[in-house]
Design a protein around this motif. Sequence first.
Motif, short mmCIF file in Angstrom:
data_model
loop_
_atom_site.label_atom_id
_atom_site.label_comp_id
_atom_site.label_asym_id
_atom_site.label_seq_id
_atom_site.Cartn_x
_atom_site.Cartn_y
_atom_site.Cartn_z
N ARG A 172 0.88 -1.04 0.33
CA ARG A 172 0.05 0.09 -0.09
C ARG A 172 0.67 1.57 -0.02
NH1 ARG A 172 -2.47 3.93 4.01
NH2 ARG A 172 -1.32 2.18 5.10
N ILE A 173 1.30 1.00 0.66
CA ILE A 173 2.65 2.52 0.83
C ILE A 173 3.96 1.77 0.60
CG2 ILE A 173 3.72 3.63 2.85
CD1 ILE A 173 1.54 4.31 1.95
N LEU A 174 4.35 2.60 -0.85
CA LEU A 174 5.19 2.56 -0.79
C LEU A 174 7.29 3.43 -1.23
CD1 LEU A 174 3.74 2.88 -5.44
CD2 LEU A 174 4.27 0.39 -3.87
N GLY A 175 6.54 4.11 -0.42
CA GLY A 175 7.74 4.82 -0.01
C GLY A 175 7.90 6.04 1.05
N TYR A 176 8.46 6.89 1.59
CA TYR A 176 8.36 8.04 2.01
C TYR A 176 9.69 9.25 2.39
CZ TYR A 176 11.16 6.85 5.72
OH TYR A 176 12.70 6.44 6.70
N LEU A 177 8.79 10.01 2.35
CA LEU A 177 10.23 11.24 2.51
C LEU A 177 9.79 11.65 4.36
CD1 LEU A 177 10.74 13.86 0.18
CD2 LEU A 177 9.84 14.76 2.33
N ARG A 178 11.54 12.42 4.41
CA ARG A 178 11.36 12.64 5.96
C ARG A 178 11.27 14.42 5.94
NH1 ARG A 178 15.49 10.72 9.89
NH2 ARG A 178 16.00 13.07 10.89
N SER A 230 14.24 23.89 4.63
CA SER A 230 13.38 22.80 5.44
C SER A 230 14.59 22.07 4.66
CB SER A 230 12.61 22.73 4.83
OG SER A 230 11.34 23.53 5.19
N ARG A 231 14.74 20.71 5.27
CA ARG A 231 15.48 20.10 5.07
C ARG A 231 14.94 18.78 5.05
NH1 ARG A 231 19.19 16.50 7.91
NH2 ARG A 231 17.36 16.54 9.95
N ILE A 232 15.38 18.12 3.74
CA ILE A 232 14.77 16.77 3.14
C ILE A 232 15.51 15.61 4.07
CG2 ILE A 232 14.08 15.47 1.80
CD1 ILE A 232 13.30 17.01 -0.49
N ALA A 233 15.19 14.95 4.60
CA ALA A 233 16.64 14.20 5.84
C ALA A 233 16.16 12.77 4.84
CB ALA A 233 16.19 14.34 7.58
N ARG A 234 15.54 12.28 4.83
CA ARG A 234 15.01 10.49 3.98
C ARG A 234 14.70 11.28 2.95
NH1 ARG A 234 18.35 8.76 6.64
NH2 ARG A 234 16.98 7.58 8.53
N VAL A 235 14.13 10.37 2.20
CA VAL A 235 13.66 9.79 0.74
C VAL A 235 14.06 8.33 0.78
CG1 VAL A 235 13.09 9.92 -1.26
CG2 VAL A 235 13.59 11.45 -0.26
N VAL A 236 12.45 6.91 1.21
CA VAL A 236 13.30 6.19 0.76
C VAL A 236 11.67 5.40 -0.18
CG1 VAL A 236 13.07 3.79 2.36
CG2 VAL A 236 13.96 5.80 3.32
N VAL A 237 11.91 4.25 -0.80
CA VAL A 237 11.51 4.18 -1.98
C VAL A 237 11.33 2.36 -1.51
CG1 VAL A 237 11.37 3.63 -4.30
CG2 VAL A 237 10.96 6.26 -3.74
N HIS A 238 10.58 1.88 -1.71
CA HIS A 238 10.36 0.15 -1.37
C HIS A 238 11.17 -0.09 -2.58
CE1 HIS A 238 9.25 -3.61 -1.90
NE2 HIS A 238 8.16 -3.79 -0.57
N PRO A 239 12.42 -1.32 -2.20
CA PRO A 239 13.35 -1.46 -2.91
C PRO A 239 12.87 -2.11 -4.89
CG PRO A 239 13.15 -3.08 -0.86
CD PRO A 239 12.67 -1.83 -1.19
#
Length: 578
Positions: A172-178, A230-239
């Motif tokens: 359902r969730i493919l990725g996230y950004l912090r 603002s600072r983008i601290a993390r970008v993670v996408v499902h492998p």
Amino acid sequence: MRVLGRRVYWRWYGEVFLEGGVVLRMSGDAAKWLRPKDRVRLLTEFKKPVLGFDEYELQSLFPLWPPFSRELVHTRESPLGGEAYRYHLRVREAMYESDYEAIAELEQFHYASDKEVVALWVCPRCHKTLAANAKPLCDCGGEARLKEIRGSTPASRFLVLELKERLPFEPRILGYLRLDPPIPRMHRRTPEGIERDIRERIFPPDWFHPTYEGGADWEKALDRVHTAASRIARVVVHPDYRSEGFGALLVQMALEWAKERGAPEGRREKHLVYTIAQMARYHPFFEKVGFRYLFDTASGRPVLAYPLTEEAREHLERFLKTDPYAREHGGRLFRPRFGRVEGLKGPIRLKGVHKGYQSVLDLKGLSSEVQEALLAFGVRARRVERAVLRGVDLEIPPGSLVVLAGASGAGKTTLLRLLLGEAPDLGEVEVPEGKRVAYIPGEREVALGEEPILERLYRDLEDVGAAIEVLNRVGLSDAVLYRARPKELSTGQRERFRLALLLAQRPALLLVDELAAHLDVPTARRVALGLGKLCREAGVTLVAATHRPEVVQALDPDLLVYVGYGGVTLVPRRGPRT
């Protein structure tokens, strides 16, 4: 109305108390930024003291609730332009408990190992704290709830990428950004040494201060934050989805979030969004969105920035033009490392090619029961002769992408064997000089070896950046997986690794039989799209056999060759290249 107070229970649940005895329920990540005495405007149709998540709107300098959300269609283009396939997506701020559980599970793809656990959980029944990368069960039988994601801070907020239309086996969730406030200080490494507080030399200092600096009283620390960056601290996408452009999509949505709502704190217009990202050396998605490379931190990590206002753009461009080190790179960090191969010197030509096979089938060596059954069908000794190709004429220009389609046994593999050097019965096969490599399952397979996959590819290419680029293109984009050995891969992953090893030989001609045979439909089309794009960019002539329509669609070949009943039917691509 004025805010009287707030209470944060979890990241996904908090309450804000307003004048007049009104209680607003919202996510804890939104509630934590509302301070006592802040002025807000409440819009609601309900006349009751406690308002739920979906029962009101709240505004201040920026919209505060409901959370930021966008629905969009993400189209993937084929190697020659045009639509290959599409995704229906929603990008929104995380607000449900299940969102944060998905974030924790995605985070482990990025950082977790045997020695690192990315999340802390608490059991509501016995209050025990548990460390785990996925939602655990407590020894007491209680179901743990997520307490914190390690590496994040109380100031962190999250965007999630949700797949609206999905197959049952898709996440359902493919990725996230912090998204975080700026870090307190930043220094630059130069050949002459460390240059302190470089960020404040480029932009106005008050854009970065006062920022979140932690401490025992995190609520007071949050109340002091008032920045224009603002600072983008993390970008993670499902492998499994990292070749789909979702990283760039999340970054683009974060820019809109910061500009429209002043995220993360929502107290001041944002002029700038920046990131510190080592992975930007190996993947260009920040630069694809429009980020510019500025400098390396004192620890050697690259800093990239995106101006949200004209004022920020002027500061950034001035730095790139006047700083002696910035002038050298011009704001550009990522450069493709695989490059172009030494391609074929001319076209491949088949002229009047005939190819057939014959075999003798008899009953020798069979059990008496099997012989009796076959004799009942009238089967005795027989010579079987089959003409697979009859008078085939075919021309493949160098650098082309060709798909061989047809039923099993139609002659696709035979055609690949001829291109590899097997002699025809009649006619001519002309293949210009150039390195030829092939993957024909059961006949011609590159040895996988025992080394971790990134190490093996680095040894072949002698360039880590190029090795990562090739792995990304064939759908092996998980940094944790880079450490895996071939025996630890699934069947489909080994197939993709074989493709990477073939590409690492920098061939002029790549021949692949039954491309993506062991992959599910979504993965097959992603791999086909990545392989096709890399071959076009590098000048590799690709001839791939497949019977899967989604693979043909994603490859978007210059020429589709239907093979069957001894002949071939040629279907050139319609329309010019784009």
